[in-house]
Design an enzyme around this catalytic site. Structure first.
Site, PDB file in Angstrom:
ATOM      1  N   PHE A 140       0.852  -1.187   0.000  1.00 36.76           N
ATOM      2  CA  PHE A 140       0.000   0.000   0.000  1.00 36.76           C
ATOM      3  C   PHE A 140       0.886   1.234   0.000  1.00 36.76           C
ATOM      4  O   PHE A 140       1.725   1.403   0.892  1.00 36.76           O
ATOM      5  CB  PHE A 140      -0.939   0.040   1.202  1.00 36.76           C
ATOM      6  CG  PHE A 140      -1.899   1.201   1.119  1.00 36.76           C
ATOM      7  CD1 PHE A 140      -3.033   1.128   0.328  1.00 36.76           C
ATOM      8  CD2 PHE A 140      -1.639   2.382   1.791  1.00 36.76           C
ATOM      9  CE1 PHE A 140      -3.896   2.219   0.203  1.00 36.76           C
ATOM     10  CE2 PHE A 140      -2.495   3.473   1.674  1.00 36.76           C
ATOM     11  CZ  PHE A 140      -3.623   3.395   0.881  1.00 36.76           C
ATOM     12  N   ASP A 225       9.087   2.700   1.875  1.00 33.54           N
ATOM     13  CA  ASP A 225       7.874   3.407   2.297  1.00 33.54           C
ATOM     14  C   ASP A 225       7.737   3.207   3.803  1.00 33.54           C
ATOM     15  O   ASP A 225       7.331   2.152   4.264  1.00 33.54           O
ATOM     16  CB  ASP A 225       6.654   2.853   1.547  1.00 33.54           C
ATOM     17  CG  ASP A 225       5.355   3.565   1.958  1.00 33.54           C
ATOM     18  OD1 ASP A 225       5.341   4.224   3.019  1.00 33.54           O
ATOM     19  OD2 ASP A 225       4.360   3.440   1.223  1.00 33.54           O
ATOM     20  N   LYS A 254       2.242   9.814   8.227  1.00 29.78           N
ATOM     21  CA  LYS A 254       1.387   9.444   9.371  1.00 29.78           C
ATOM     22  C   LYS A 254       1.738  10.089  10.714  1.00 29.78           C
ATOM     23  O   LYS A 254       1.142  11.091  11.068  1.00 29.78           O
ATOM     24  CB  LYS A 254       1.281   7.923   9.481  1.00 29.78           C
ATOM     25  CG  LYS A 254       0.409   7.336   8.348  1.00 29.78           C
ATOM     26  CD  LYS A 254      -0.233   6.021   8.692  1.00 29.78           C
ATOM     27  CE  LYS A 254      -1.366   5.679   7.733  1.00 29.78           C
ATOM     28  NZ  LYS A 254      -0.949   5.057   6.475  1.00 29.78           N
TER      29      LYS A 254
HETATM   30  C1  LIG Z   1      -1.153   5.332   5.036  1.00 28.27           C
HETATM   31  C2  LIG Z   1      -0.096   4.906   4.106  1.00 28.27           C
HETATM   32  C3  LIG Z   1       0.147   5.612   2.899  1.00 28.27           C
HETATM   33  C4  LIG Z   1      -0.715   6.747   2.431  1.00 28.27           C
HETATM   34  O1  LIG Z   1      -0.669   7.839   3.277  1.00 28.27           O
HETATM   35  P1  LIG Z   1      -1.742   9.029   3.114  1.00 28.27           P
HETATM   36  O2  LIG Z   1      -1.297  10.039   4.123  1.00 28.27           O
HETATM   37  O3  LIG Z   1      -3.089   8.439   3.392  1.00 28.27           O
HETATM   38  O4  LIG Z   1      -1.648   9.522   1.721  1.00 28.27           O
HETATM   39  C5  LIG Z   1       1.205   5.203   2.119  1.00 28.27           C
HETATM   40  N1  LIG Z   1       1.983   4.158   2.486  1.00 28.27           N
HETATM   41  C6  LIG Z   1       1.766   3.463   3.611  1.00 28.27           C
HETATM   42  C7  LIG Z   1       2.662   2.328   3.960  1.00 28.27           C
HETATM   43  C8  LIG Z   1       0.707   3.801   4.455  1.00 28.27           C
HETATM   44  O5  LIG Z   1       0.475   3.077   5.556  1.00 28.27           O
END
Ligand SMILES: *Cc1c(COP(=O)(O)O)cnc(C)c1O
Length: 401
Positions: A140, A225, A254
């Site tokens: 994700f 990420d 986050k």
């Molecule tokens: C939440 C998340 C995102 C996206 O972040 P947003 O602030 O909602 O755009 C991307 N990568 C990972 C691993 C996430 O947990």
């Protein structure tokens, strides 16, 4: 009609229907506790969504926000502001590998910048054909188009095609598949040190180290990420520290400003310098208000790491002991990012029952209950969470086989 019913009705009349909110209206928070519009108290073990790593309304952050709000909010990137400089220095210092930082406002935005920079870097080096991105199944990375294309979950792609071309997906944790996927057309490999949204799957031991070696050999950029696992979530500041390998690029968001919207792309000197004047930008990126809160959050999260490790270990041990007649199969994760895997019952039903019992957590698919509490969760609160989750697991109706 209760205050909650009326608020839910008003929300349903004006919100786009893209979320499935629980019928709960939260009105106040303090530490790991939140209260709803009916005055009910909850122990918050999802902490926003892994955002409020220092709990709700942390007094030092309230103080920082208020002080900065009286001083300066936003001046755009036509000018400098001291808070953004201080934050980027602190991020560089905390990361070990990074020398350059681009500030933005969310996880998707930081990944978008990361993937764009990967292509730009290769193109600047005289290899525009080196534009492919390799990503993992079930990953994700966010909802903007490049981040969405990198996200390895087809259910999020439906209806939004055509996706950004040049992305291919391989199984997470499979070194041979990675080796086979990297070619002289590959710009970057993007991976989460722990796949969060997939159901809390830590990278297998040695996988990130192998990825480092393979990408370096191939001239491919390694991109982590860390939007979910960074900022102390795993008990270390950055999730990849567990593996002792450094990427070329890393995204964070986050918990970066404890719930205030904030994102960052961290880059090595060599790669970061390719985000040249005019090539990329964000209007709100590096705004003084967010940067002030993020800077203070970074300091406080550093202090909370020992607690996160200690309470995370206790939580893991006690959740694992919650056999509940074989209903708990496994507890995965690191630090305070935990996936409780259930069998024979529906994770969504467990989460709803837990909420009725005063515990907030969330379900991933039908089998995983995710806990991502504040890093400041106390041992007593951890035990309370285990008690409440255990009761919900025991009370959940057996799923039809
Ligand atoms: C939440 C998340 C995102 C996206 O972040 P947003 O602030 O909602 O755009 C991307 N990568 C990972 C691993 C996430 O947990």
């Amino acid at each position: 009609m209760t205050p909650t019913d009326s608020m839910v009705q008003r929300a349903q009349a004006v919100f786009t229907p893209n979320y499935r909110q629980a019928p709960v209206v939260l009105v106040r928070g303090q530490g790991s506790r939140v209260w709803d519009a009916e005055g009910r108290e909850y122990l918050d073990c999802i902490a926003g969504i892994a955002t409020c790593a220092l709990g709700h309304c942390h007094p030092a952050l309230v103080e920082t926000l208020e002080r900065q709000a009286r001083e300066l909010w936003h001046v755009s990137n036509l000018f400098f502001n001291p808070r953004a400089v201080e934050l980027c220095e602190a991020l560089v210092h905390s990361s070990g590998f990074a020398r350059r930082v681009f500030l933005c406002n969310s996880g998707a935005e930081s990944n978008e910048a990361m993937l764009k920079l990967a292509r730009k870097y290769q193109s600047d080096l005289g290899h525009p054909e080196r534009n492919e991105i390799v990503a993992c199944h079930n990953s994700f990375h966010g909802r903007t188009m490049f981040a969405l294309a990198a996200t390895g979950q087809p259910k999020y792609h439906h209806g939004f095609e055509p996706l950004v071309p040049g992305v291919r997906h391989i199984p997470f944790g499979d070194v041979a598949a990675l080796e086979a996927a990297l070619t002289d057309r590959t710009a970057a490999f993007i991976v989460e040190p722990i796949q969060g949204e997939a159901g809390v799957f830590p990278a297998p031991a040695g996988y990130l180290a192998a990825a480092r070696e393979l990408t370096r050999r191939r001239g491919v950029l390694l991109c982590f990420d860390e939007v979910q696992v960074g900022m102390g979530r795993t008990g270390k500041m950055w999730g990849h520290e567990w593996d002792g390998v450094a990427p070329d690029l890393m995204s964070a968001a986050k918990a970066l400003a404890n719930g205030y919207p904030m994102g960052a792309l961290l880059a090595s000197e060599e790669v970061g310098l390719h985000l040249t004047p005019g090539s990329h930008a964000s209007t709100f990126g590096g705004n003084a208000l967010g940067a002030a809160v993020a800077l203070r959050s970074l300091q406080l999260i550093g202090e909370a790491l020992p607690n996160a490790l200690r309470v995370g270990a206790r939580l893991t041990e006690r959740l694992t002991a919650l056999r509940s007649g074989g209903r708990v199969v496994e507890v995965r994760g690191r630090g305070l990012l935990l996936g409780v895997v259930v069998r024979g019952i529906d994770a969504g039903a467990v989460v709803a029952l837990a909420r009725q019992g005063g515990l907030l957590c969330n379900a991933i698919g039908e089998t995983v209950v995710r806990l991502a509490p504040a890093l400041t969760l106390t041992e007593a609160e951890a035990d309370e969470a285990v008690g409440k989750l255990g009761a919900a697991i025991a009370a959940a109706p057996a799923r039809a086989p």
